[in-house]
Design a protein around this motif. Structure first.
Motif, PDB file in Angstrom:
ATOM      1  N   PHE A  91       0.832  -1.207   0.000  1.00  0.00           N
ATOM      2  CA  PHE A  91       0.000   0.000   0.000  1.00  0.00           C
ATOM      3  C   PHE A  91       0.871   1.263   0.000  1.00  0.00           C
ATOM      4  O   PHE A  91       0.557   2.263  -0.666  1.00  0.00           O
ATOM      5  N   PHE A  92       1.956   1.214   0.740  1.00  0.00           N
ATOM      6  CA  PHE A  92       2.838   2.382   0.858  1.00  0.00           C
ATOM      7  C   PHE A  92       3.472   2.733  -0.481  1.00  0.00           C
ATOM      8  O   PHE A  92       3.517   3.904  -0.870  1.00  0.00           O
ATOM      9  N   ILE A  93       3.977   1.725  -1.209  1.00  0.00           N
ATOM     10  CA  ILE A  93       4.625   2.032  -2.484  1.00  0.00           C
ATOM     11  C   ILE A  93       3.598   2.446  -3.542  1.00  0.00           C
ATOM     12  O   ILE A  93       3.921   3.217  -4.454  1.00  0.00           O
ATOM     13  N   ILE A  94       2.352   1.970  -3.420  1.00  0.00           N
ATOM     14  CA  ILE A  94       1.303   2.456  -4.320  1.00  0.00           C
ATOM     15  C   ILE A  94       1.067   3.943  -4.077  1.00  0.00           C
ATOM     16  O   ILE A  94       0.893   4.728  -5.021  1.00  0.00           O
ATOM     17  N   TYR A  95       1.080   4.335  -2.812  1.00  0.00           N
ATOM     18  CA  TYR A  95       0.906   5.745  -2.462  1.00  0.00           C
ATOM     19  C   TYR A  95       2.037   6.602  -3.031  1.00  0.00           C
ATOM     20  O   TYR A  95       1.818   7.751  -3.428  1.00  0.00           O
ATOM     21  N   LEU A  96       3.244   6.052  -3.107  1.00  0.00           N
ATOM     22  CA  LEU A  96       4.397   6.814  -3.593  1.00  0.00           C
ATOM     23  C   LEU A  96       4.358   7.053  -5.098  1.00  0.00           C
ATOM     24  O   LEU A  96       5.080   7.902  -5.602  1.00  0.00           O
ATOM     25  N   GLY A  97       3.550   6.299  -5.824  1.00  0.00           N
ATOM     26  CA  GLY A  97       3.373   6.583  -7.239  1.00  0.00           C
ATOM     27  C   GLY A  97       4.005   5.573  -8.175  1.00  0.00           C
ATOM     28  O   GLY A  97       4.720   4.660  -7.760  1.00  0.00           O
ATOM     29  N   PRO A  98       3.748   5.747  -9.492  1.00  0.00           N
ATOM     30  CA  PRO A  98       4.187   4.763 -10.491  1.00  0.00           C
ATOM     31  C   PRO A  98       5.696   4.630 -10.632  1.00  0.00           C
ATOM     32  O   PRO A  98       6.203   3.548 -10.910  1.00  0.00           O
ATOM     33  N   MET A  99       6.431   5.737 -10.454  1.00  0.00           N
ATOM     34  CA  MET A  99       7.885   5.663 -10.607  1.00  0.00           C
ATOM     35  C   MET A  99       8.491   4.732  -9.549  1.00  0.00           C
ATOM     36  O   MET A  99       9.378   3.917  -9.855  1.00  0.00           O
ATOM     37  N   VAL A 100       8.001   4.840  -8.325  1.00  0.00           N
ATOM     38  CA  VAL A 100       8.500   3.979  -7.254  1.00  0.00           C
ATOM     39  C   VAL A 100       8.104   2.528  -7.514  1.00  0.00           C
ATOM     40  O   VAL A 100       8.882   1.601  -7.274  1.00  0.00           O
ATOM     41  N   LEU A 101       6.900   2.323  -8.041  1.00  0.00           N
ATOM     42  CA  LEU A 101       6.459   0.969  -8.375  1.00  0.00           C
ATOM     43  C   LEU A 101       7.390   0.328  -9.410  1.00  0.00           C
ATOM     44  O   LEU A 101       7.744  -0.852  -9.305  1.00  0.00           O
ATOM     45  N   MET A 102       7.782   1.111 -10.403  1.00  0.00           N
ATOM     46  CA  MET A 102       8.699   0.586 -11.426  1.00  0.00           C
ATOM     47  C   MET A 102      10.045   0.217 -10.814  1.00  0.00           C
ATOM     48  O   MET A 102      10.637  -0.811 -11.166  1.00  0.00           O
ATOM     49  N   MET A 103      10.528   1.042  -9.910  1.00  0.00           N
ATOM     50  CA  MET A 103      11.804   0.746  -9.261  1.00  0.00           C
ATOM     51  C   MET A 103      11.696  -0.513  -8.403  1.00  0.00           C
ATOM     52  O   MET A 103      12.620  -1.332  -8.373  1.00  0.00           O
ATOM     53  N   ILE A 221       5.147  -6.587 -16.667  1.00  0.00           N
ATOM     54  CA  ILE A 221       4.488  -5.940 -15.524  1.00  0.00           C
ATOM     55  C   ILE A 221       4.542  -4.427 -15.675  1.00  0.00           C
ATOM     56  O   ILE A 221       3.552  -3.717 -15.435  1.00  0.00           O
ATOM     57  N   ILE A 222       5.682  -3.902 -16.094  1.00  0.00           N
ATOM     58  CA  ILE A 222       5.816  -2.452 -16.269  1.00  0.00           C
ATOM     59  C   ILE A 222       4.931  -1.971 -17.414  1.00  0.00           C
ATOM     60  O   ILE A 222       4.317  -0.897 -17.329  1.00  0.00           O
ATOM     61  N   HIS A 223       4.825  -2.749 -18.479  1.00  0.00           N
ATOM     62  CA  HIS A 223       3.928  -2.375 -19.573  1.00  0.00           C
ATOM     63  C   HIS A 223       2.478  -2.339 -19.088  1.00  0.00           C
ATOM     64  O   HIS A 223       1.709  -1.459 -19.495  1.00  0.00           O
ATOM     65  N   ASN A 224       2.105  -3.285 -18.255  1.00  0.00           N
ATOM     66  CA  ASN A 224       0.747  -3.268 -17.689  1.00  0.00           C
ATOM     67  C   ASN A 224       0.527  -2.020 -16.844  1.00  0.00           C
ATOM     68  O   ASN A 224      -0.559  -1.424 -16.857  1.00  0.00           O
ATOM     69  N   LEU A 225       1.546  -1.610 -16.120  1.00  0.00           N
ATOM     70  CA  LEU A 225       1.450  -0.427 -15.272  1.00  0.00           C
ATOM     71  C   LEU A 225       1.192   0.822 -16.095  1.00  0.00           C
ATOM     72  O   LEU A 225       0.412   1.702 -15.695  1.00  0.00           O
ATOM     73  N   PHE A 226       1.807   0.930 -17.261  1.00  0.00           N
ATOM     74  CA  PHE A 226       1.605   2.104 -18.109  1.00  0.00           C
ATOM     75  C   PHE A 226       0.180   2.169 -18.652  1.00  0.00           C
ATOM     76  O   PHE A 226      -0.280   3.253 -19.033  1.00  0.00           O
ATOM     77  N   GLU A 227      -0.516   1.050 -18.717  1.00  0.00           N
ATOM     78  CA  GLU A 227      -1.908   1.057 -19.172  1.00  0.00           C
ATOM     79  C   GLU A 227      -2.844   1.647 -18.114  1.00  0.00           C
ATOM     80  O   GLU A 227      -3.991   1.959 -18.401  1.00  0.00           O
ATOM     81  N   GLY A 228      -2.358   1.774 -16.907  1.00  0.00           N
ATOM     82  CA  GLY A 228      -3.158   2.258 -15.783  1.00  0.00           C
ATOM     83  C   GLY A 228      -2.809   1.451 -14.553  1.00  0.00           C
ATOM     84  O   GLY A 228      -2.653   0.223 -14.639  1.00  0.00           O
ATOM     85  N   MET A 229      -2.695   2.096 -13.424  1.00  0.00           N
ATOM     86  CA  MET A 229      -2.272   1.397 -12.218  1.00  0.00           C
ATOM     87  C   MET A 229      -3.248   0.304 -11.808  1.00  0.00           C
ATOM     88  O   MET A 229      -2.873  -0.651 -11.131  1.00  0.00           O
ATOM     89  N   ILE A 230      -4.501   0.418 -12.247  1.00  0.00           N
ATOM     90  CA  ILE A 230      -5.479  -0.601 -11.904  1.00  0.00           C
ATOM     91  C   ILE A 230      -5.134  -1.937 -12.546  1.00  0.00           C
ATOM     92  O   ILE A 230      -5.412  -3.008 -11.996  1.00  0.00           O
ATOM     93  N   TRP A 231      -4.493  -1.910 -13.727  1.00  0.00           N
ATOM     94  CA  TRP A 231      -4.066  -3.127 -14.403  1.00  0.00           C
ATOM     95  C   TRP A 231      -2.848  -3.747 -13.726  1.00  0.00           C
ATOM     96  O   TRP A 231      -2.506  -4.903 -13.998  1.00  0.00           O
ATOM     97  N   PHE A 232      -2.203  -2.979 -12.883  1.00  0.00           N
ATOM     98  CA  PHE A 232      -1.068  -3.481 -12.101  1.00  0.00           C
ATOM     99  C   PHE A 232      -1.530  -3.978 -10.733  1.00  0.00           C
ATOM    100  O   PHE A 232      -1.141  -5.056 -10.283  1.00  0.00           O
TER     101      PHE A 232
END
Length: 452
Positions: A91-103, A221-232
């Motif tokens: 939950f915390f890394i989702i709050y930090l945003g997509p860039m952190v999720l990719m990392m 997984i990263i490509h799915n994230l770019f489609e929208g965080m809900i797909w991740f």
């Protein structure tokens, strides 16, 4: 020379060998039925050394607090506490945003690769294979350079075209990637040592299969994230929910074994996890589909040099009325129900996470049994290594990417325009005149001009 007698095209020595093998297999079958030999007691694969199992690294605080419990309940509490901690971190890394999720995806990928390669190194370490670890990490670097370079070129097109060094790297990206891989290939050939050829090729294949399983899937997984965080978030959460609920149902109600590869998995856990995940996926999708932060594609803003997730939600994330089947109308008393279309898709995602996702875990179980280890590592107490927690996620990542490409994604005008802007002026004029003639022929251009 002794003459061989043939019986139906089979020589006598071959027949004797076949009869011997049949007797041996029959004896093994009888012993398995009698419960005399378990999988772990069976004859090990020839030429495959055993790997030492990771030691228990449960924190001393938990060991003292749970010292009065049986090993079964102690493991239940340890797994439960660490699971809650991991969910909170998620939950915390989702709050930090997509860039952190990719990392985080990149970090998890590297850790999973390290765990699998370390097992290979432990298996064949006694042979002192030259350059094995160096070449393994070099190939990881090459593959990541290729995949992430493709992603940067695809999603950060304007930024790449704006910077001269990036534009050159983008233009020759695939050639550079091939040259890097070719260098590693030549280094491997030069490192071959007499009497160890077979083992070195074993490890060459080991490295490439690991790259295929780990790096390729993390890229998806990263490509799915770019489609929208809900797909991740939804697919990953469905796998997590299925894993937890299957464990809970199996722990309290499990009686019927599901598969020999994982003796602790039961049909009760499998079925309970399936229905729980379907309900969870529908509810989670309903909550998330109402927020632009989750449903909008992740795009790079060139003005602020940051990621943005703001858009007008597509029809997929707008509430619609659906007529219920007659059977459900009689049960619920409702004739229609108001849902997001994405919730219908979430049933497919949840079903895959519940039915096919566990096969990633079964595959990992078979791999661990082959080398007689309990876990890939001991990174997470009660859970094993990072790969033990993400073995089902990689199958899910591929399914989501294929599902989006097959049923969701359509032509993207923004990317088409970006590619057009990269062409020479004469090429742009040619496309402009061709498009103008096509629209005029269909009568669309005149109607638009009259409307203007």
């Amino acid at each position: 020379m002794t003459e061989l007698r043939h019986r139906g095209g089979i020589t006598e020595p071959d027949l004797q060998q076949q009869q011997s093998e049949d007797k041996g297999s029959e004896a093994e079958d009888r012993m398995e039925k009698d419960g005399g030999v378990s999988d772990s007691d069976s004859k090990p694969d020839s030429g495959v050394p055993d790997v030492t199992a990771p030691s228990d690294d449960t924190p001393e605080v938990l060991n003292k607090a749970l010292s009065g419990l049986s090993s079964r309940w102690k493991n239940w509490w340890v797994r439960g506490i660490l699971t809650l901690a991991m969910i909170s971190f998620f939950f915390f890394i989702i709050y930090l945003g997509p860039m952190v999720l990719m990392m985080i995806v990149l970090v998890v990928q590297i850790k999973c690769f390290h765990e699998i390669i370390t097992i290979g190194y432990s298996v064949y370490h006694s042979y002192d294979l030259p350059w094995f670890r160096t070449l393994s990490w070099y190939f990881l670097l090459c593959v990541n350079y290729f995949f992430y370079g493709e992603t940067v070129t695809d999603y950060f097109f304007t930024l790449v075209q704006r910077e001269e060094p990036l534009r050159i790297l983008s233009k020759y990206h695939r050639f550079i990637s091939f040259a890097l891989y070719l260098s590693g290939f030549c280094m491997f050939v030069l490192s071959l040592v007499k009497k160890h050829y077979r083992l070195q090729f074993y490890m060459f294949g080991w490295t490439h299969v690991t790259l295929l399983i780990v790096v390729t899937q993390s890229h998806l997984i990263i490509h799915n994230l770019f489609e929208g965080m809900i797909w991740f978030i939804v697919p990953i959460s469905c796998v997590i929910c299925n894993d937890i609920m299957a464990y809970m149902f199996g722990f309290f109600f499990g009686r019927t074994p599901l598969i020999k590869l994982s003796p602790k998995k039961t049909w009760e856990g499998f079925i309970g996890g399936f229905f729980s995940t379907i309900v969870f996926g529908i509810l989670l999708s309903y909550v998330m589909a109402g927020y632009r932060y989750f449903v909008c594609p992740v795009e790079f803003n060139n003005d602020s040099n940051s990621f943005t997730v703001d858009c007008k939600p597509s029809e997929l994330f707008q509430l619609q009325d659906y007529i219920l089947p007659t059977v459900l109308q009689s049960v619920t008393g409702w004739s229609t129900v108001r849902l997001y279309p994405f919730q219908i898709h979430s049933i497919a995602l949840s079903s895959f996470a519940s039915i096919m996702g566990p096969f990633g875990g079964f595959f990992a179980s078979g791999f661990k049994r082959a080398f007689k280890i309990k876990d890939f590592a001991n990174t997470i107490p009660g859970h094993g290594g990072i790969m033990d927690r993400f073995d089902c996620q990689y199958l899910m990542a591929t399914f989501v990417n294929v599902y989006i490409a097959s049923f969701i994604r359509g032509p993207n005008p923004t990317k088409v325009i970006q590619q057009l802007l990269a062409l020479r002026p004469d090429q742009q004029l040619y496309i402009y005149n061709s498009l103008k003639a096509h629209l005029t022929e269909r009568g669309l251009l005149g109607a638009l001009e009259e409307a203007a």
